[in-house]
Write a protein that holds these residues in place. Sequence first.
Motif: not given
Length: 187
Positions: A139-149, A162-167
Amino acid sequence: MDVAIAIENSGALGSSDFNDVKRFAKKLIRRLSSSENNIHFALLEYGENATVLTDFRKYRDQLFLENLIDNITKREDSQKRVDVALESVKENIFSLKGGMRQVPRFLIFIASDESTSDFNGRDGAAKELRAMDVMVVAIATNGDVSDAFLEKLSGFNSLVYKADVANELSGLVLDDLSYKLCGGKIF
């Protein structure tokens, strides 16, 4: 089932985002606890190092787990060591020492960014966890985390969020993830 939650606690998360992640983790525990009586939870926080807050050896009720999460103090670690967190999960949580049972096993990994260390999702602790039938949810807390990771961490596209922002985590993840974990439809 056994559910371990790994919460990133590094300088990459601002205080507001960190509080959103903690609120999300508590909501996730509430949702899963309400759906099944025999879930054991484990909690871990990670940054430069990893700290197990509780393992599976004893049943921890929802209030106990929420208090543990509330008491996590924000750190400013410059590193986000996914490799160290995975190794700690394998050694201290999904192990006989950590009280692992012969039930479905899940690791919910909450990250704000990619690991600052090189880690390979196909080798080491990640491979050993998969060999023990631990399903890793990334689970990513922001949209900048790569899909590959995220895909490397999880191993399955269907267990990546993946959320664009944590909230936005709760609205994006809770219903779908609780259905997959508790409804028996993982893929």
